[in-house]
Design a protein around this motif. Structure first.
Motif, PDB file in Angstrom:
ATOM      1  N   ARG A 256       3.360  10.887  -3.826  1.00  0.00           N
ATOM      2  CA  ARG A 256       3.666  10.194  -2.578  1.00  0.00           C
ATOM      3  C   ARG A 256       2.925   8.870  -2.513  1.00  0.00           C
ATOM      4  N   ILE A 257       3.538   7.906  -1.842  1.00  0.00           N
ATOM      5  CA  ILE A 257       2.948   6.583  -1.628  1.00  0.00           C
ATOM      6  C   ILE A 257       2.701   6.425  -0.137  1.00  0.00           C
ATOM      7  N   PRO A 258       1.521   5.975   0.271  1.00  0.00           N
ATOM      8  CA  PRO A 258       1.217   5.856   1.701  1.00  0.00           C
ATOM      9  C   PRO A 258       2.218   4.995   2.468  1.00  0.00           C
ATOM     10  N   ALA A 259       2.625   5.470   3.628  1.00  0.00           N
ATOM     11  CA  ALA A 259       3.431   4.658   4.543  1.00  0.00           C
ATOM     12  C   ALA A 259       2.511   3.679   5.262  1.00  0.00           C
ATOM     13  N   GLY A 260       3.081   2.578   5.727  1.00  0.00           N
ATOM     14  CA  GLY A 260       2.300   1.605   6.481  1.00  0.00           C
ATOM     15  C   GLY A 260       1.435   0.698   5.633  1.00  0.00           C
ATOM     16  N   ALA A 261       1.617   0.728   4.308  1.00  0.00           N
ATOM     17  CA  ALA A 261       0.814  -0.099   3.403  1.00  0.00           C
ATOM     18  C   ALA A 261       1.724  -0.744   2.362  1.00  0.00           C
ATOM     19  N   GLU A 262       1.290  -1.868   1.834  1.00  0.00           N
ATOM     20  CA  GLU A 262       2.082  -2.600   0.843  1.00  0.00           C
ATOM     21  C   GLU A 262       1.818  -2.059  -0.557  1.00  0.00           C
ATOM     22  N   PHE A 263       2.868  -1.599  -1.221  1.00  0.00           N
ATOM     23  CA  PHE A 263       2.747  -1.024  -2.554  1.00  0.00           C
ATOM     24  C   PHE A 263       3.295  -1.957  -3.630  1.00  0.00           C
ATOM     25  N   VAL A 264       4.347  -2.695  -3.313  1.00  0.00           N
ATOM     26  CA  VAL A 264       5.039  -3.501  -4.320  1.00  0.00           C
ATOM     27  C   VAL A 264       4.234  -4.727  -4.721  1.00  0.00           C
TER      28      VAL A 264
ATOM     29  N   PRO B 212      -0.746   1.317  11.418  1.00  0.00           N
ATOM     30  CA  PRO B 212      -1.811   2.331  11.441  1.00  0.00           C
ATOM     31  C   PRO B 212      -1.293   3.731  11.772  1.00  0.00           C
ATOM     32  N   TYR B 213      -0.330   3.816  12.675  1.00  0.00           N
ATOM     33  CA  TYR B 213       0.219   5.128  13.030  1.00  0.00           C
ATOM     34  C   TYR B 213       1.133   5.662  11.927  1.00  0.00           C
ATOM     35  N   GLN B 214       1.796   4.772  11.213  1.00  0.00           N
ATOM     36  CA  GLN B 214       2.628   5.229  10.092  1.00  0.00           C
ATOM     37  C   GLN B 214       1.767   5.866   9.022  1.00  0.00           C
ATOM     38  N   PHE B 215       0.630   5.224   8.708  1.00  0.00           N
ATOM     39  CA  PHE B 215      -0.271   5.816   7.717  1.00  0.00           C
ATOM     40  C   PHE B 215      -0.872   7.112   8.241  1.00  0.00           C
ATOM     41  N   ARG B 216      -1.288   7.131   9.498  1.00  0.00           N
ATOM     42  CA  ARG B 216      -1.832   8.350  10.107  1.00  0.00           C
ATOM     43  C   ARG B 216      -0.846   9.515   9.986  1.00  0.00           C
ATOM     44  N   ASP B 217       0.401   9.286  10.332  1.00  0.00           N
ATOM     45  CA  ASP B 217       1.407  10.351  10.303  1.00  0.00           C
ATOM     46  C   ASP B 217       1.723  10.775   8.870  1.00  0.00           C
ATOM     47  N   TRP B 218       1.723   9.803   7.953  1.00  0.00           N
ATOM     48  CA  TRP B 218       1.944  10.120   6.537  1.00  0.00           C
ATOM     49  C   TRP B 218       0.841  11.041   6.031  1.00  0.00           C
ATOM     50  N   LEU B 219      -0.402  10.719   6.383  1.00  0.00           N
ATOM     51  CA  LEU B 219      -1.534  11.529   5.939  1.00  0.00           C
ATOM     52  C   LEU B 219      -1.470  12.932   6.528  1.00  0.00           C
ATOM     53  N   LYS B 220      -1.095  13.042   7.775  1.00  0.00           N
ATOM     54  CA  LYS B 220      -0.989  14.366   8.407  1.00  0.00           C
ATOM     55  C   LYS B 220       0.073  15.208   7.699  1.00  0.00           C
TER      56      LYS B 220
END
Length: 291
Positions: free
Chosen positions: A136-144, A214-222
């Motif tokens: 999985r790749i974190p949501a709410g963060a730049e990967f590309v 921030p909430y996208q990453f929080r929810d992804w982590l949960k």
């Protein structure tokens, strides 16, 4: 026991039967501080291995990998999990040129001499070994194309090996073991089991600038914590948490809820300020399916 046993000075440490981790050196601040790096080998049901990341191949490490993988014939694929953990990829490719290589978009751009078999941005590549191995790749963060390159090392491909209940992660989550000088400081501060944290860039450039990041990453982590039944965590910086890793990451999640609120509030104020000073640029939520 929270630390790996270094039996007979082996470079490949067995985390569980079927998962091995090797530690490497990576120095910052003019070489003064070694923040470490790592690579892992995860065994599949067919007896082959996935190699996760690379560190410089000493003769001893290569000999151990060869013994485990029958001179590389049992390496099914190489996975470059972090956009910036790239210094040892060319050497590994030189040693094992015959296997498929899967990389982040930045690897594919910057290391064209590797014949990349696939891009980890694609769901089909990350799902190639499900259910044995999940990525999985974190949501709410730049990967590309993370910017600025000097500091934004937050996003990476997080890997879960179901059979051994082990997670392999680079910069997104860091674990500092209670060993060495830093470990003594942690113990004095009350962290007898070590310390887990997010990459320092999460509070600056690590998360995307739009309000909901921030909430996208929080929810992804949960979701990750609810879905993955891991107990061990192999972290590039700076060690391995044997047993209890999921509980420790839950603790980090819970104590960071206020931080996620603060990061969102900061973005909200910045957007409101920009809007009051002129036409605000439209910001779009990150909806890429990085599950």
């Amino acid at each position: 026991n929270n630390q790996m046993e270094n039996k007979e000075d082996k470079r490949l440490h067995q985390i569980e039967d079927g998962f091995y981790n090797a530690r490497g050196s990576f120095r910052v601040l003019l070489g003064l501080i070694d923040v470490g790096t790592h690579m892992s080998l995860a065994r599949l049901n067919n007896g082959n291995y996935l190699v996760l990341d690379a560190i410089p191949l000493s003769p001893e490490l290569k000999s151990e990998i060869d013994a485990l993988t029958e001179n590389g014939t049992k390496i099914e694929a190489f996975i470059a999990c972090h956009p910036f953990h790239s210094l040892a990829i060319r050497d590994f490719h030189h040693a094992y040129p015959q296997i498929p290589y899967y990389g982040c978009p930045r690897h594919i751009r910057l290391i064209p001499e590797v014949s990349w078999a696939g891009n980890l941005k694609d769901c089909s590549v990350r799902e190639k070994w499900i259910p044995e191995v999940e990525m999985r790749i974190p949501a709410g963060a730049e990967f590309v194309e993370p910017q600025p390159e000097s500091t934004n090392h937050f996003s990476s491909v997080v890997v879960y090996h179901r059979a051994t209940k082990t997670m392999h992660v680079d910069d997104t989550f860091n674990y500092l073991p209670p060993t060495g000088i830093s470990g003594q400081i942690l113990k004095i501060a009350g962290f007898k089991e070590g310390y887990m944290t997010f990459h320092v860039s999460m509070k600056s450039s690590g998360l995307l600038p739009h309000v909901d990041a921030p909430y996208q990453f929080r929810d992804w982590l949960k979701s990750l914590l609810e879905d993955w039944d891991f107990v061990n965590m192999c972290s590039a910086h700076t060690g391995v948490k044997l047993g209890g890793a999921k509980d420790m990451l839950w603790q980090l999640y819970n104590k960071s809820l206020k931080t996620f609120d603060q990061l969102r509030e900061k973005r909200l104020k910045e957007h409101e300020s920009a809007a009051s000073n002129g036409p605000a640029a439209e910001t779009k939520a990150d909806t890429v399916g990085y599950n």
